[in-house]
Motif scaffolding. Structure first.
Motif, PDB file in Angstrom:
ATOM      1  N   GLU A 285       4.717   7.057   3.415  1.00 26.20           N
ATOM      2  CA  GLU A 285       3.466   6.996   2.546  1.00 26.20           C
ATOM      3  C   GLU A 285       2.272   6.545   3.058  1.00 26.20           C
ATOM      4  O   GLU A 285       2.651   5.557   3.107  1.00 26.20           O
ATOM      5  N   PHE A 286       1.029   6.955   3.006  1.00 26.73           N
ATOM      6  CA  PHE A 286       0.458   6.394   2.808  1.00 26.73           C
ATOM      7  C   PHE A 286      -0.954   6.507   1.778  1.00 26.73           C
ATOM      8  O   PHE A 286      -1.091   7.302   1.119  1.00 26.73           O
ATOM      9  N   GLN A 287      -1.127   5.404   1.493  1.00 28.54           N
ATOM     10  CA  GLN A 287      -2.062   4.728   0.516  1.00 28.54           C
ATOM     11  C   GLN A 287      -4.032   5.648   0.569  1.00 28.54           C
ATOM     12  O   GLN A 287      -4.500   4.991   2.427  1.00 28.54           O
ATOM     13  N   THR A 288      -4.338   5.722  -0.141  1.00 27.08           N
ATOM     14  CA  THR A 288      -5.525   6.236   0.239  1.00 27.08           C
ATOM     15  C   THR A 288      -6.487   5.816  -1.015  1.00 27.08           C
ATOM     16  O   THR A 288      -6.635   5.102  -1.746  1.00 27.08           O
ATOM     17  N   THR A 289      -7.486   4.908  -0.267  1.00 28.89           N
ATOM     18  CA  THR A 289      -8.648   4.413  -0.891  1.00 28.89           C
ATOM     19  C   THR A 289     -10.141   4.929  -0.771  1.00 28.89           C
ATOM     20  O   THR A 289     -10.625   4.691   0.181  1.00 28.89           O
ATOM     21  N   GLU A 290     -10.664   5.945  -1.726  1.00 29.67           N
ATOM     22  CA  GLU A 290     -11.579   5.934  -1.319  1.00 29.67           C
ATOM     23  C   GLU A 290     -12.556   5.219  -1.755  1.00 29.67           C
ATOM     24  O   GLU A 290     -13.090   3.700  -2.365  1.00 29.67           O
ATOM     25  N   ARG A 291     -14.038   4.913  -0.135  1.00 32.24           N
ATOM     26  CA  ARG A 291     -15.028   3.788  -1.278  1.00 32.24           C
ATOM     27  C   ARG A 291     -16.209   4.847  -0.660  1.00 32.24           C
ATOM     28  O   ARG A 291     -16.594   5.806  -0.469  1.00 32.24           O
TER      29      ARG A 291
ATOM     30  N   ASP B 203       1.601  16.540   2.265  1.00 34.22           N
ATOM     31  CA  ASP B 203       1.021  16.848   0.559  1.00 34.22           C
ATOM     32  C   ASP B 203       0.107  15.406   0.275  1.00 34.22           C
ATOM     33  O   ASP B 203       0.338  14.058   0.726  1.00 34.22           O
ATOM     34  N   VAL B 204      -0.823  15.467  -0.814  1.00 32.90           N
ATOM     35  CA  VAL B 204      -1.306  14.506  -1.824  1.00 32.90           C
ATOM     36  C   VAL B 204      -0.669  14.150  -2.894  1.00 32.90           C
ATOM     37  O   VAL B 204      -0.627  15.472  -3.644  1.00 32.90           O
ATOM     38  N   GLN B 205      -0.255  13.284  -3.360  1.00 32.22           N
ATOM     39  CA  GLN B 205       0.288  12.821  -4.080  1.00 32.22           C
ATOM     40  C   GLN B 205      -0.141  11.936  -5.330  1.00 32.22           C
ATOM     41  O   GLN B 205      -0.215  10.851  -4.635  1.00 32.22           O
ATOM     42  N   GLY B 206      -0.900  11.923  -5.982  1.00 31.96           N
ATOM     43  CA  GLY B 206      -2.216  11.589  -6.448  1.00 31.96           C
ATOM     44  C   GLY B 206      -3.154  10.043  -5.775  1.00 31.96           C
ATOM     45  O   GLY B 206      -3.426  11.564  -4.661  1.00 31.96           O
ATOM     46  N   ASP B 207      -2.894   9.232  -5.233  1.00 27.48           N
ATOM     47  CA  ASP B 207      -4.050   8.532  -4.335  1.00 27.48           C
ATOM     48  C   ASP B 207      -2.709   7.900  -2.946  1.00 27.48           C
ATOM     49  O   ASP B 207      -3.662   7.232  -2.184  1.00 27.48           O
ATOM     50  N   ARG B 208      -1.915   9.480  -2.765  1.00 28.10           N
ATOM     51  CA  ARG B 208      -1.097   9.088  -1.627  1.00 28.10           C
ATOM     52  C   ARG B 208      -1.482   9.963  -0.975  1.00 28.10           C
ATOM     53  O   ARG B 208      -1.222  11.349  -1.628  1.00 28.10           O
ATOM     54  N   ILE B 209      -1.204  10.102   0.432  1.00 25.56           N
ATOM     55  CA  ILE B 209      -0.928  11.246   1.231  1.00 25.56           C
ATOM     56  C   ILE B 209       1.100  10.802   1.958  1.00 25.56           C
ATOM     57  O   ILE B 209       0.853   9.778   2.609  1.00 25.56           O
ATOM     58  N   VAL B 210       1.006  11.741   1.570  1.00 24.88           N
ATOM     59  CA  VAL B 210       2.967  11.921   1.983  1.00 24.88           C
ATOM     60  C   VAL B 210       3.028  13.080   2.918  1.00 24.88           C
ATOM     61  O   VAL B 210       2.474  14.142   3.520  1.00 24.88           O
ATOM     62  N   MET B 211       4.168  12.233   4.528  1.00 23.93           N
ATOM     63  CA  MET B 211       4.103  13.308   5.755  1.00 23.93           C
ATOM     64  C   MET B 211       5.488  13.261   5.595  1.00 23.93           C
ATOM     65  O   MET B 211       6.448  12.099   5.753  1.00 23.93           O
ATOM     66  N   THR B 212       5.791  14.006   4.992  1.00 24.40           N
ATOM     67  CA  THR B 212       7.878  14.426   5.662  1.00 24.40           C
ATOM     68  C   THR B 212       7.828  15.077   7.067  1.00 24.40           C
ATOM     69  O   THR B 212       6.927  15.978   7.209  1.00 24.40           O
ATOM     70  N   ILE B 213       9.146  14.018   7.800  1.00 26.63           N
ATOM     71  CA  ILE B 213       8.853  14.853   9.471  1.00 26.63           C
ATOM     72  C   ILE B 213      10.853  15.423   9.082  1.00 26.63           C
ATOM     73  O   ILE B 213      11.469  14.456   8.768  1.00 26.63           O
ATOM     74  N   SER B 214      11.075  16.405   9.130  1.00 20.14           N
ATOM     75  CA  SER B 214      12.374  17.275   9.114  1.00 20.14           C
ATOM     76  C   SER B 214      12.178  17.931  11.252  1.00 20.14           C
ATOM     77  O   SER B 214      12.317  18.459  10.848  1.00 20.14           O
TER      78      SER B 214
END
Length: 101
Positions: free
Chosen positions: A52-58, A33-44
């Motif tokens: 949680e992965f911080q995204t930085t656009e360049r 899922d995209v949550q704001g400026d982060r991509i969140v991966m949930t493993i169940s």
């Protein structure tokens, strides 16, 4: 873990990674899922882990960096293996892995 995707934004990264996960065991047990400026991966499976992965656009694309992880007890022993599998998925999705740390 840090990766770079040339010429695309976070939402497009999620779509590409979802496609790369199809048909893999990791894809069957995970959600992105995209949550704001982060991509969140949930493993169940045998517990729930959240990465949680911080995204930085360049100007030339988007950098993605693992900034937080909450690992289920059952997943802790597999941490390195999961990162290696994620690196392969990132490359299959068109990204370049900059580091696994």
């Amino acid at each position: 873990m840090k990766a770079f995707f040339a010429g695309i934004k976070a939402k497009d990264i999620v779509d590409k990674v979802r496609g790369a996960l199809q048909g893999r065991k990791l894809g069957e047990m995970s959600r992105l899922d995209v949550q704001g400026d982060r991509i969140v991966m949930t493993i169940s499976k045998l517990g729930t882990s959240v990465l949680e992965f911080q995204t930085t656009e360049r100007p030339d694309g988007t950098e993605v960096a693992l900034v937080a992880e909450k690992l289920a007890l059952a997943h802790r022993a597999l941490r390195g293996e999961v990162k290696e599998k994620l690196a392969k998925v990132v490359e299959k999705a068109g990204g370049k892995v900059l580091s696994l740390d």
